[in-house]
Design a protein around this motif. Structure first.
Motif, short mmCIF file in Angstrom:
data_model
loop_
_atom_site.label_atom_id
_atom_site.label_comp_id
_atom_site.label_asym_id
_atom_site.label_seq_id
_atom_site.Cartn_x
_atom_site.Cartn_y
_atom_site.Cartn_z
N UNK A 1 0.80 -1.23 0.00
CA UNK A 1 0.00 0.00 0.00
C UNK A 1 0.83 1.27 0.00
N UNK A 2 1.91 1.26 0.79
CA UNK A 2 2.75 2.47 0.86
C UNK A 2 3.31 2.80 -0.52
N UNK A 3 3.67 1.77 -1.28
CA UNK A 3 4.24 1.99 -2.62
C UNK A 3 3.23 2.71 -3.51
N UNK A 4 1.95 2.33 -3.33
CA UNK A 4 0.91 2.89 -4.21
C UNK A 4 0.63 4.36 -3.91
N UNK A 5 0.92 4.83 -2.68
CA UNK A 5 0.63 6.24 -2.38
C UNK A 5 1.85 7.15 -2.44
N UNK A 6 3.05 6.58 -2.49
CA UNK A 6 4.24 7.44 -2.47
C UNK A 6 4.29 8.31 -3.73
N UNK A 7 4.18 9.63 -3.57
CA UNK A 7 4.14 10.50 -4.75
C UNK A 7 5.51 10.62 -5.43
N UNK B 1 7.71 7.97 -5.86
CA UNK B 1 8.25 6.70 -6.37
C UNK B 1 9.46 6.23 -5.57
N UNK C 1 9.45 4.24 -2.90
CA UNK C 1 9.30 2.94 -2.25
C UNK C 1 9.18 1.83 -3.29
N UNK C 2 9.69 0.68 -2.91
CA UNK C 2 9.56 -0.48 -3.81
C UNK C 2 9.32 -1.72 -2.97
N UNK D 1 3.20 10.53 3.95
CA UNK D 1 1.94 9.89 3.52
C UNK D 1 1.97 8.40 3.80
#
Ligand SMILES: Cc1cc2nc3c(=O)[nH]c(=O)nc-3n(C[C@H](O)[C@H](O)[C@H](O)COP(=O)(O)OP(=O)(O)OC[C@H]3O[C@@H](n4cnc5c(N)ncnc54)[C@H](O)[C@@H]3O)c2cc1C
Ligand code: SF4
Ligand code: SF4
Lengths: 388, 68
Positions: free
Chosen positions: B15-21, B23, B25-26, B44
């Motif tokens: 989930x964190x990867x999907x919200x990081x504006x 990019x 996180x992986x 976020x």
């Protein structure tokens, strides 16, 4: 370097279904999965309507944990309304389900690789060069690409399609599989309320043998450090199932957004959660993943047969998908906005009204009508969304 | 500075990867990594993580101090 007609990134239900469709048509396809074991760890409450299984996978006892015939909807004040499903529902064993789908694709001729994260995509004139973290297949050439890399998708942005979700367009979830508990056999239960799950809901999905998936989701924007999904779930479980064993912990995130505007481009298509296809109100995404995987696979087969890979040709996929399930997600998104603003009083009233409806006649549209009884603007939106 | 992931807690939900504006996180096979050059500490991801596995990097503490 290996050369395939189609490379599918991600072996969830969407990716495996796409790979199966391509393999069955006799084209070469590689199905690459980042994780060491397909389907694990699970990130799902595992509920699915029979209609999707009949259409795409058949029903295999080995990966069904329980059957359900309806839903109990509960308000914060403890009132309940019952909805009988028109079609039967199943609670899957997702680990086995996902593995079954991927292995079925492999048995049909797909080249499945685990521990094979796709890291980089280099578009060339007539194909892609795909870089992976697999020990031996570090580069694979593919004419077409299907991106099925789930909620954590980072591949589409490499091809110019942004996938970042705003905090109010994603639900952050935590779920425990509890053992030794009592619940309504044959029914899923969903519990609303801002004190229970701000901007989301809690669920109890029966798994049989006194086990159930008990979880909840929080709207991203409403989650805070210390007041996250874990805080709310621990409190919910302590109140309702104080003595239960926690036999599995599942964290997950599901999009509550509109589907991507662009789901394809030169040589590639995006499917499943990566295309943000989960239902923005309920979080259901298995059916849409299967459907999108199949449709993208079919489009790929037609493209290969025609020797085409241009964006215009692949747009068929997006068109077919929006017609079959995408438009439903779009409608639900418009209703999600007012819905997440509901106060507990609103939810209590909704369930109060819904509890008067005959369970065999209650539909999602009917429930929403009950919810927005006093809000003419939203009511007309619902009528437009569902009845026109 | 950048956020830090507690790999003992992360349940690899993505989930964190999907919200990081940014990019930054992986999600690897089983845990998340942070690209410190990209993270701008917007927090976020930290707010949203369902299990509190994302922590603000404490100033003056090196990444692997706690492993010792
Ligand atoms: C808590 C929770 C509860 C849910 N409950 C339900 C429910 O009850 N019913 C329902 O219908 N839906 C539910 N959903 C949604 C459902 O789980 C998803 O919609 C569904 O799994 C989507 O399938 P997919 O194939 O698109 O993605 P996934 O199943 O996420 O598969 C993506 C795959 O791609 C792999 N991958 C990612 N990146 C790469 C890469 N770079 N290279 C190679 N592989 C990669 C991943 O490891 C993963 O295996 C729930 C979701 C959550 C989070
Ligand atoms: S949101 Fe938290 S649990 Fe989920 S992948 Fe990120 S760090 Fe791990
Ligand atoms: S703090 Fe912001 S920029 Fe840094 S990793 Fe988290 S979401 Fe990305």
């Amino acid at each position: 370097m290996k050369y395939v007609d189609v490379l599918v990134a991600g072996a969830g239900p969407a990716g495996s279904q796409a790979a199966l469709t391509v393999a069955q048509a006799g084209y070469s396809v590689a199905l690459l999965e980042k994780r060491p074991e397909v389907g694990q760890p699970v990130r799902c409450a595992e509920g699915v309507s029979e209609k999707w299984l009949l259409k795409h996978t058949g029903v295999e006892k080995t990966w069904i944990d329980a059957e359900v015939k309806g839903a109990v909807l509960r308000s914060p004040d403890g009132n309940k309304a019952v909805m009988e499903y028109a079609e039967k529902g199943y609670i899957l064993n997702r680990a086995r389900f996902d593995r079954y789908l991927a292995w079925r694709a492999a048995d049909s001729g797909a080249f499945l690789l685990t521990c094979a994260a796709v890291t980089k995509i280099d578009p060339c004139e007539e194909f892609f060069i795909v870089k992976t973290q697999h020990s031996t297949h570090q580069e694979i050439r593919a004419t077409l690409l299907i991106l099925a890399d789930g909620i954590e998708s980072r591949l589409a942005p490499q091809l110019g399609i942004p996938t970042v979700l705003k905090p109010h367009d994603i639900e952050f979830c935590l779920q425990y599989t509890l053992g030794g508990i009592a619940y309504d056999e044959g029914y899923v239960e969903m519990i609303g309320g801002n004190e229970i799950a701000p901007g989301g809901y809690a669920w109890i999905f029966p798994k049989g043998e006194k086990k159930a998936n008990v979880g909840l989701g929080l709207l991203g924007g409403r989650s805070l450090p210390g007041l996250n999904a874990q805080f709310f779930l621990d409190r919910f479980v302590a109140r309702r199932f104080p003595d239960a064993s926690i036999i599995r912990t599942v964290a997950g995130a599901v999009s509550a957004s509109e589907p991507l505007n662009k789901m394809c481009g030169e040589g590639f298509m995006i499917v499943g959660d990566a295309a943000r296809l989960a239902n923005p109100l309920t979080g259901a995404g298995i059916g849409n993943a299967l459907e999108s995987g199949t449709l993208a696979g079919q489009t790929a087969v037609r493209a290969l047969a025609a020797g085409k890979r241009n964006k215009e040709f692949l747009e068929d996929y997006q068109h077919d998908l929006m017609k079959s399930v995408g438009h439903v997600s779009k409608k639900f998104y418009r209703i999600k906005e007012p819905f997440v603003k509901f106060s507990d009083t609103d939810i209590n009233r909704m369930i109060q009204v819904a509890s008067q409806i005959d369970p065999s006649r209650m539909t999602v549209a009917g429930l929403l009508e009950a919810a927005f009884k006093e809000n003419k603007a939203v009511l007309s939106l619902i009528r437009k969304a569902f009845f026109s | 500075m950048a956020v830090r992931i507690d790999h003992g807690r992360c349940c690899s939900c993505g989930g964190c990867v999907a919200v990081c504006p940014r990019g930054a996180l992986e999600l690897k096979a089983l845990y998340v990594i942070v690209n410190e050059k990209l993270c701008n500490d917007c927090a976020l991801c930290l707010r949203a993580c369902p299990v509190g596995a994302i922590l603000p990097e404490a100033p003056g503490i090196r990444r692997n101090d706690e492993i010792r």
